[in-house]
Design a protein around this motif. Structure first.
Motif, PDB file in Angstrom:
ATOM      1  N   SER A 199       0.864  -1.184   0.000  1.00  0.00           N
ATOM      2  CA  SER A 199       0.000   0.000   0.000  1.00  0.00           C
ATOM      3  C   SER A 199       0.902   1.237   0.000  1.00  0.00           C
ATOM      4  O   SER A 199       2.100   1.145   0.297  1.00  0.00           O
ATOM      5  CB  SER A 199      -0.877   0.006   1.248  1.00  0.00           C
ATOM      6  N   ARG A 200       0.317   2.362  -0.324  1.00  0.00           N
ATOM      7  CA  ARG A 200       1.065   3.614  -0.318  1.00  0.00           C
ATOM      8  C   ARG A 200       1.755   3.852   1.037  1.00  0.00           C
ATOM      9  O   ARG A 200       2.927   4.211   1.130  1.00  0.00           O
ATOM     10  CB  ARG A 200       0.100   4.758  -0.676  1.00  0.00           C
ATOM     11  N   GLU A 201       0.987   3.608   2.127  1.00  0.00           N
ATOM     12  CA  GLU A 201       1.560   3.854   3.459  1.00  0.00           C
ATOM     13  C   GLU A 201       2.721   2.918   3.765  1.00  0.00           C
ATOM     14  O   GLU A 201       3.727   3.337   4.321  1.00  0.00           O
ATOM     15  CB  GLU A 201       0.493   3.653   4.549  1.00  0.00           C
ATOM     16  N   GLN A 202       2.535   1.658   3.387  1.00  0.00           N
ATOM     17  CA  GLN A 202       3.625   0.706   3.629  1.00  0.00           C
ATOM     18  C   GLN A 202       4.866   1.101   2.831  1.00  0.00           C
ATOM     19  O   GLN A 202       5.983   1.035   3.339  1.00  0.00           O
ATOM     20  CB  GLN A 202       3.179  -0.701   3.230  1.00  0.00           C
ATOM     21  N   ALA A 203       4.634   1.531   1.599  1.00  0.00           N
ATOM     22  CA  ALA A 203       5.770   1.940   0.763  1.00  0.00           C
ATOM     23  C   ALA A 203       6.508   3.093   1.428  1.00  0.00           C
ATOM     24  O   ALA A 203       7.743   3.126   1.459  1.00  0.00           O
ATOM     25  CB  ALA A 203       5.280   2.353  -0.632  1.00  0.00           C
ATOM     26  N   GLU A 204       5.738   4.022   2.007  1.00  0.00           N
ATOM     27  CA  GLU A 204       6.384   5.159   2.663  1.00  0.00           C
ATOM     28  C   GLU A 204       7.117   4.743   3.932  1.00  0.00           C
ATOM     29  O   GLU A 204       8.179   5.292   4.249  1.00  0.00           O
ATOM     30  CB  GLU A 204       5.355   6.264   2.936  1.00  0.00           C
ATOM     31  N   GLU A 205       6.558   3.782   4.643  1.00  0.00           N
ATOM     32  CA  GLU A 205       7.250   3.305   5.845  1.00  0.00           C
ATOM     33  C   GLU A 205       8.620   2.725   5.493  1.00  0.00           C
ATOM     34  O   GLU A 205       9.601   2.924   6.210  1.00  0.00           O
ATOM     35  CB  GLU A 205       6.408   2.246   6.584  1.00  0.00           C
ATOM     36  N   ILE A 206       8.675   2.015   4.398  1.00  0.00           N
ATOM     37  CA  ILE A 206       9.959   1.425   4.000  1.00  0.00           C
ATOM     38  C   ILE A 206      10.978   2.519   3.661  1.00  0.00           C
ATOM     39  O   ILE A 206      12.156   2.408   3.985  1.00  0.00           O
ATOM     40  CB  ILE A 206       9.759   0.434   2.834  1.00  0.00           C
ATOM     41  N   VAL A 207      10.488   3.594   3.057  1.00  0.00           N
ATOM     42  CA  VAL A 207      11.386   4.715   2.772  1.00  0.00           C
ATOM     43  C   VAL A 207      11.902   5.325   4.081  1.00  0.00           C
ATOM     44  O   VAL A 207      13.096   5.587   4.234  1.00  0.00           O
ATOM     45  CB  VAL A 207      10.672   5.800   1.918  1.00  0.00           C
TER      46      VAL A 207
END
Ligand SMILES: [Zn+2]
Ligand SMILES: [Zn+2]
Lengths: 344, 156
Positions: free
Chosen positions: A33-41
């Protein structure tokens, strides 16, 4: 070894290492998800900052097309990163040599590219970065399958080692196909740059390991080393044959290309690349020599002349195509004779 | 008589077609080798070892994997094992291979502590950007991990 190294300088252009890693707690990029992708960043940014200062972060959605294309020319990001679902992010080290792509095909792609034939140095650099990240991040890992990756072709070490070679002799004699077949049986791939299959641009071929499972990193590097040295030796044999069979004609071709590059007033990109390939061939065959001690000066110059790199360096984004072509010719006239001279 | 490709002892139960230059080679495995080598991923106790039409963790379907050659998450290697294991074998060219070389920070404890570090980073990040709901969720996950660690500690 020293002698071998010097033979390799006219056949190996660069060495590249890439490690694929994923975080256990998150689905792989196609399912993020968008949020998960941002967490990884966030996690990657934080982990990198603890290891080293001076990382530059590029969010491919924010940097614009020109910058993205420039980073691609510099091999710091891939087209797949730009095309990713949520837009990927890249972190580039202070010296501009190491990059970590986030949310490309895998969560992390740690990579390093360096001029010349330097498998072990390159691996060490990327491995020490990986050690540092591995102390802070929970990598998806299995005892039997090793590091787990989005594509099963990368499981195990997650290591893709590659060597870019300049193989005019083998290409001209039609020896590439045999190479492709021989090395594919040993788990290595030989492919022409900029294109699938066996055709190449500018006699450039990339040798890389296919197999990532069941071999240690050390073994992969040794296979790569053996293959590269063997291919380089076969290339030297073909170059000698070329010189014996059609030396005069080849020399004429190379000199003419040099003549055009150092005397033209208008130079299109593709024409320049074709001519520079001839000059590089001339260096390989001994018609020219580099004036510099840096054995990869010509390759580095070719990189600088790629479209986006050239426009950034010479501030030509506003200029029209004709103006760029005129400017390209001027730069070529000025720089090439200082870099490469005739041996006779 | 034909024997399992991997252990060379048992009778094979599963066959796998591998494309090679100029044709197809069929490799045969006994079930225990097939499972043992590939279907025991992430065996931290809560897996039932079944394979599915879609991965229950990430939703990746068999059809999607076939289309893209990509898996959806680390657990797919187990949940979609019957599909993915032959892919691994085909792509890696040898069924008998297991990982050698660099290991991840090893041991369940250390891996858990890395996830704890991740959650700590995220909790801090969400606090900074003012997303207190997410910060709290990270905090709770950290506490759950700590309880798990304490339990594992007593178990030993
Ligand atoms: Zn068996
Ligand atoms: Zn999954």
């Amino acid at each position: 070894m020293r002698r071998k190294k010097s033979e390799l300088t006219t056949t190996v252009i660069s060495t590249r290492m890439r490690l694929a890693r994923n975080l256990q707690a998150y689905p792989f990029p196609t399912k993020l998800s968008r949020e998960q992708a941002e967490e990884i960043v966030v996690l990657t940014r934080n982990a990198l900052a603890r290891l080293d200062s001076g990382w530059t972060e590029y969010d491919v959605r924010a940097i614009g097309k020109a910058k993205a294309m420039l980073l691609q020319e510099q091999h710091l990001i891939s087209p797949a990163l730009v095309a990713g679902r949520h837009g990927g992010t890249a972190f580039v080290s202070a010296d501009g040599e190491v990059s970590v792509m986030v949310n490309e095909e895998d969560h992390l792609r740690e990579q390093y590219i360096v001029s010349g034939f330097r498998l072990d140095d390159a691996y060490e650099r990327v491995c020490s970065l990986d050690d540092g990240l591995g102390e802070q991040l929970h990598f998806a890992y299995d005892k039997k399958l090793g590091f787990l990756t989005a594509c099963p072709s990368n499981v195990g070490t997650g290591l893709r080692a590659s060597v870019m070679m300049f193989l005019p002799g083998l290409e001209r004699c039609g020896g590439i196909r045999a190479l492709v077949e021989k090395w594919s049986e040993c788990g290595l791939t030989v492919r022409g740059m900029f294109g699938e299959g066996t055709r190449s641009e500018g006699y450039r071929y990339q040798i890389s390991n296919d197999k990532t499972l069941g071999l240690s990193e050390y073994e992969i590097l040794r296979y790569m080393e053996t293959a590269t040295i063997e291919i380089a030796q076969a290339e030297q044999v073909e170059r000698k044959k070329m010189l014996a069979e059609e030396g005069y004609r080849l020399k004429d071709e190379c000199l003419r290309a040099y003549g055009i590059l150092t005397n033209c007033g208008y130079l299109r990109f593709q024409e320049m690349m074709d001519m520079l390939t001839q000059v590089k061939l001339g260096v390989a065959l001994g018609f020219f020599r580099l004036t510099d001690d840096e054995p990869y000066a010509l390759d580095l110059f070719i990189d600088d002349m790629r479209p986006y790199s050239f426009c950034v360096e010479h501030d030509l984004f506003g200029a029209d195509k004709a103006a760029r072509d005129v400017h390209r010719a001027a730069v070529m006239r000025r720089v090439l004779p200082r870099l490469v001279v005739r041996t006779d | 008589m034909r024997l399992c490709f991997a252990c060379k002892k048992n009778h094979p139960a599963v066959s796998y077609e591998r494309k090679v230059r100029g044709g197809v080679e069929i490799e045969h495995y006994c079930l225990s080798c097939y499972e043992n080598k590939f279907l025991s991923i992430g065996s931290d106790g809560n897996e039932d070892g079944k394979t599915y039409e879609a991965c229950p963790y990430c939703g990746m379907t068999v059809a999607e994997v076939k289309k893209t050659a990509l898996v959806g998450c680390a657990k797919c290697y187990q949940t979609l094992g019957l599909l993915i294991v032959p892919m691994v074998i085909r792509m890696q060219q040898n069924a008998a291979d297991v990982h050698r070389g660099k290991c991840a920070a090893d041991g369940e404890g250390l891996q858990r502590s890395n996830r704890r570090k991740e959650l700590q980073t995220l909790a801090f990040h969400y606090k900074q950007v003012g997303d207190l709901v997410r910060a709290k969720a990270c905090q709770e996950q950290m506490e759950a991990l700590d309880r798990g660690n304490a339990k594992a500690g007593r178990g030993r």
